[in-house]
Design an enzyme around this catalytic site. Structure first.
Site, PDB file in Angstrom:
ATOM      1  N   ASP A  34       0.883  -1.144   0.000  1.00 23.25           N
ATOM      2  CA  ASP A  34       0.000   0.000   0.000  1.00 23.25           C
ATOM      3  C   ASP A  34       0.939   1.215   0.000  1.00 23.25           C
ATOM      4  O   ASP A  34       1.858   1.287   0.841  1.00 23.25           O
ATOM      5  CB  ASP A  34      -0.825  -0.039   1.305  1.00 23.25           C
ATOM      6  CG  ASP A  34      -2.271   0.336   1.119  1.00 23.25           C
ATOM      7  OD1 ASP A  34      -2.769   0.339  -0.018  1.00 23.25           O
ATOM      8  OD2 ASP A  34      -2.917   0.637   2.147  1.00 23.25           O
ATOM      9  N   HIS A  94       0.570   5.116  -0.464  1.00 18.75           N
ATOM     10  CA  HIS A  94      -0.367   6.215  -0.683  1.00 18.75           C
ATOM     11  C   HIS A  94       0.320   7.579  -0.721  1.00 18.75           C
ATOM     12  O   HIS A  94       1.296   7.815   0.005  1.00 18.75           O
ATOM     13  CB  HIS A  94      -1.388   6.258   0.458  1.00 18.75           C
ATOM     14  CG  HIS A  94      -2.296   5.066   0.523  1.00 18.75           C
ATOM     15  ND1 HIS A  94      -2.885   4.515  -0.585  1.00 18.75           N
ATOM     16  CD2 HIS A  94      -2.735   4.338   1.587  1.00 18.75           C
ATOM     17  CE1 HIS A  94      -3.644   3.494  -0.205  1.00 18.75           C
ATOM     18  NE2 HIS A  94      -3.561   3.350   1.097  1.00 18.75           N
ATOM     19  N   SER A 144      -8.509   7.605   1.204  1.00 18.77           N
ATOM     20  CA  SER A 144      -8.955   6.606   2.188  1.00 18.77           C
ATOM     21  C   SER A 144      -8.677   7.050   3.625  1.00 18.77           C
ATOM     22  O   SER A 144      -9.069   6.372   4.565  1.00 18.77           O
ATOM     23  CB  SER A 144      -8.270   5.258   1.934  1.00 18.77           C
ATOM     24  OG  SER A 144      -6.931   5.266   2.402  1.00 18.77           O
ATOM     25  N   LYS A 157       0.765  -0.029  -4.861  1.00 20.02           N
ATOM     26  CA  LYS A 157      -0.633   0.201  -5.247  1.00 20.02           C
ATOM     27  C   LYS A 157      -1.229   1.303  -4.381  1.00 20.02           C
ATOM     28  O   LYS A 157      -0.614   1.726  -3.404  1.00 20.02           O
ATOM     29  CB  LYS A 157      -1.429  -1.095  -5.097  1.00 20.02           C
ATOM     30  CG  LYS A 157      -1.520  -1.574  -3.649  1.00 20.02           C
ATOM     31  CD  LYS A 157      -2.224  -2.906  -3.573  1.00 20.02           C
ATOM     32  CE  LYS A 157      -2.385  -3.408  -2.154  1.00 20.02           C
ATOM     33  NZ  LYS A 157      -3.158  -2.559  -1.251  1.00 20.02           N
TER      34      LYS A 157
HETATM   35 ZN   LIG Z   1      -4.413   1.881   2.271  1.00 18.15          ZN
END
Ligand SMILES: [Zn+2]
Length: 177
Positions: free
Chosen positions: A46, A48, A54, A90
Protein backbone atom coordinates in the site's frame (compact mmCIF):
# COMPACT_ATOMS: atom_id res chain seq x y z
CA UNK A 1 3.50 -22.07 -13.22
CA UNK A 2 2.70 -20.87 -9.72
CA UNK A 3 3.15 -17.41 -8.26
CA UNK A 4 2.81 -16.14 -4.71
CA UNK A 5 1.40 -12.70 -4.03
CA UNK A 6 2.40 -11.39 -0.60
CA UNK A 7 -0.15 -8.67 0.15
CA UNK A 8 0.82 -5.60 2.17
CA UNK A 9 2.97 -7.10 4.93
CA UNK A 10 4.05 -3.60 5.89
CA UNK A 11 5.05 -2.00 9.17
CA UNK A 12 1.86 0.09 9.40
CA UNK A 13 -0.29 -3.06 9.26
CA UNK A 14 1.70 -4.85 11.95
CA UNK A 15 1.55 -4.34 15.75
CA UNK A 16 2.82 -0.84 16.56
CA UNK A 17 1.86 0.46 13.12
CA UNK A 18 -0.64 3.16 12.18
CA UNK A 19 -3.32 0.68 11.10
CA UNK A 20 -2.24 -2.46 12.89
CA UNK A 21 -4.00 -5.69 11.99
CA UNK A 22 -4.31 -7.82 15.17
CA UNK A 23 -1.46 -10.32 15.20
CA UNK A 24 -0.45 -9.09 11.74
CA UNK A 25 3.22 -9.96 12.06
CA UNK A 26 2.29 -13.59 12.78
CA UNK A 27 2.06 -14.16 9.02
CA UNK A 28 5.71 -13.44 8.35
CA UNK A 29 7.21 -16.85 9.12
CA UNK A 30 4.65 -18.79 7.07
CA UNK A 31 5.01 -16.37 4.19
CA UNK A 32 8.79 -16.81 4.16
CA UNK A 33 8.19 -20.57 3.93
CA UNK A 34 5.68 -20.20 1.08
CA UNK A 35 8.02 -17.80 -0.72
CA UNK A 36 10.89 -20.27 -0.53
CA UNK A 37 8.86 -22.80 -2.51
CA UNK A 38 7.26 -20.38 -4.99
CA UNK A 39 8.96 -19.92 -8.36
CA UNK A 40 7.77 -16.32 -8.64
CA UNK A 41 7.00 -14.02 -5.71
CA UNK A 42 5.39 -10.60 -5.85
CA UNK A 43 5.06 -8.43 -2.75
CA UNK A 44 2.50 -5.64 -2.87
CA UNK A 45 2.73 -2.47 -0.84
CA UNK A 46 0.00 0.00 0.00
CA UNK A 47 1.79 3.15 -1.15
CA UNK A 48 -0.37 6.22 -0.68
CA UNK A 49 0.15 9.91 -1.38
CA UNK A 50 -0.05 12.00 1.83
CA UNK A 51 -3.54 13.24 0.88
CA UNK A 52 -5.02 9.85 0.01
CA UNK A 53 -8.81 9.66 -0.09
CA UNK A 54 -8.96 6.61 2.19
CA UNK A 55 -7.65 8.65 5.14
CA UNK A 56 -10.19 9.88 7.72
CA UNK A 57 -8.99 13.46 7.34
CA UNK A 58 -10.08 13.27 3.70
CA UNK A 59 -13.40 11.60 4.45
CA UNK A 60 -12.18 8.01 4.18
CA UNK A 61 -12.56 5.12 6.63
CA UNK A 62 -8.95 4.69 7.78
CA UNK A 63 -6.32 6.56 9.80
CA UNK A 64 -3.33 7.84 7.84
CA UNK A 65 -1.27 4.78 6.89
CA UNK A 66 1.35 3.60 4.42
CA UNK A 67 2.28 7.03 3.12
CA UNK A 68 4.80 6.40 0.36
CA UNK A 69 8.48 6.45 1.33
CA UNK A 70 7.75 6.51 5.08
CA UNK A 71 8.97 3.79 7.49
CA UNK A 72 5.38 2.59 8.00
CA UNK A 73 5.07 1.81 4.30
CA UNK A 74 8.14 -0.45 4.20
CA UNK A 75 7.79 -4.21 4.15
CA UNK A 76 8.07 -5.82 7.58
CA UNK A 77 11.81 -6.25 8.19
CA UNK A 78 11.46 -10.00 8.83
CA UNK A 79 10.10 -10.66 5.34
CA UNK A 80 12.95 -12.41 3.56
CA UNK A 81 13.39 -10.12 0.58
CA UNK A 82 15.82 -12.53 -1.08
CA UNK A 83 12.75 -14.54 -2.15
CA UNK A 84 10.76 -11.53 -3.40
CA UNK A 85 11.13 -11.09 -7.17
CA UNK A 86 9.05 -7.96 -7.67
CA UNK A 87 7.52 -5.29 -5.44
CA UNK A 88 4.28 -3.75 -6.71
CA UNK A 89 3.11 -0.45 -5.22
CA UNK A 90 -0.63 0.20 -5.25
CA UNK A 91 -3.09 2.78 -3.98
CA UNK A 92 -0.98 5.55 -5.47
CA UNK A 93 -3.89 7.51 -6.89
CA UNK A 94 -5.61 9.86 -4.49
CA UNK A 95 -9.14 8.88 -5.43
CA UNK A 96 -8.85 5.09 -5.70
CA UNK A 97 -8.90 2.74 -2.72
CA UNK A 98 -6.33 0.48 -4.27
CA UNK A 99 -7.22 -2.51 -2.10
CA UNK A 100 -6.37 -4.94 -4.88
CA UNK A 101 -2.83 -5.54 -6.10
CA UNK A 102 -4.28 -5.57 -9.61
CA UNK A 103 -5.89 -2.13 -9.32
CA UNK A 104 -3.98 0.26 -11.57
CA UNK A 105 -0.77 -1.83 -11.51
CA UNK A 106 1.34 -4.01 -13.79
CA UNK A 107 0.59 -7.14 -11.79
CA UNK A 108 -1.55 -8.99 -14.34
CA UNK A 109 0.92 -8.29 -17.14
CA UNK A 110 3.82 -9.55 -15.00
CA UNK A 111 1.99 -12.79 -14.21
CA UNK A 112 1.06 -13.39 -17.86
CA UNK A 113 4.63 -12.70 -18.99
CA UNK A 114 5.76 -15.59 -16.81
CA UNK A 115 2.92 -17.89 -17.92
CA UNK A 116 1.50 -18.05 -14.42
CA UNK A 117 -1.74 -20.02 -14.15
CA UNK A 118 -2.06 -20.46 -10.38
CA UNK A 119 -1.86 -17.55 -7.98
CA UNK A 120 -1.31 -18.12 -4.25
CA UNK A 121 -2.27 -15.24 -1.99
CA UNK A 122 -1.27 -14.45 1.61
CA UNK A 123 -0.74 -11.37 3.76
CA UNK A 124 -2.77 -8.50 5.18
CA UNK A 125 -5.57 -8.02 5.62
CA UNK A 126 -7.76 -11.00 4.79
CA UNK A 127 -11.02 -9.02 4.77
CA UNK A 128 -9.68 -6.14 2.62
CA UNK A 129 -6.62 -6.26 0.41
CA UNK A 130 -6.11 -10.04 0.43
CA UNK A 131 -9.76 -10.57 -0.49
CA UNK A 132 -9.75 -7.88 -3.19
CA UNK A 133 -6.52 -9.18 -4.70
CA UNK A 134 -7.72 -12.81 -4.74
CA UNK A 135 -11.07 -11.86 -6.29
CA UNK A 136 -9.36 -9.82 -9.01
CA UNK A 137 -6.98 -12.70 -9.74
CA UNK A 138 -9.99 -14.98 -10.12
CA UNK A 139 -11.76 -12.48 -12.41
CA UNK A 140 -8.61 -12.35 -14.54
CA UNK A 141 -8.92 -16.11 -15.01
CA UNK A 142 -6.20 -17.43 -12.72
CA UNK A 143 -6.64 -20.41 -10.41
CA UNK A 144 -6.41 -18.85 -6.95
CA UNK A 145 -5.43 -20.31 -3.58
CA UNK A 146 -5.67 -18.21 -0.41
CA UNK A 147 -3.51 -19.50 2.45
CA UNK A 148 -5.66 -18.53 5.40
CA UNK A 149 -3.07 -19.30 8.10
CA UNK A 150 -0.78 -16.82 6.38
CA UNK A 151 -3.37 -14.02 6.61
CA UNK A 152 -4.89 -12.00 9.43
CA UNK A 153 -8.10 -9.97 9.35
CA UNK A 154 -8.99 -6.47 10.52
CA UNK A 155 -12.54 -7.49 11.56
CA UNK A 156 -14.02 -4.00 11.76
CA UNK A 157 -17.23 -5.99 12.28
CA UNK A 158 -16.94 -9.33 14.07
CA UNK A 159 -17.36 -12.09 11.49
CA UNK A 160 -15.78 -10.16 8.62
CA UNK A 161 -13.04 -12.76 8.28
CA UNK A 162 -15.51 -15.62 7.93
CA UNK A 163 -17.63 -13.61 5.50
CA UNK A 164 -14.54 -12.90 3.42
CA UNK A 165 -13.75 -16.62 3.27
CA UNK A 166 -17.31 -17.38 2.15
CA UNK A 167 -17.18 -14.69 -0.53
CA UNK A 168 -13.87 -16.02 -1.79
CA UNK A 169 -15.17 -19.59 -1.95
CA UNK A 170 -18.32 -18.49 -3.78
CA UNK A 171 -16.08 -16.85 -6.38
CA UNK A 172 -14.21 -20.12 -6.92
CA UNK A 173 -11.16 -19.33 -4.81
CA UNK A 174 -9.62 -22.26 -2.95
CA UNK A 175 -9.16 -21.24 0.69
CA UNK A 176 -6.76 -23.56 2.53
CA UNK A 177 -5.18 -23.51 5.99
ZN1 LIG B 1 -4.41 1.88 2.27
Amino acid sequence: MDALIVVDVQNDFCPGGALAVPDGDAVVELINELAKRAPFVVATRDWHPPDHGSFAENGGPWPVHCVRDTPGAQLHPAIDSSHVDVVIDKGQERDREGYSGFDGTELERLLRQRDVDTVHVAGLALDYCVKATALDARRAGFDVVVHRDATRAVEVQPGDAQRAVEELREAGVDVVD
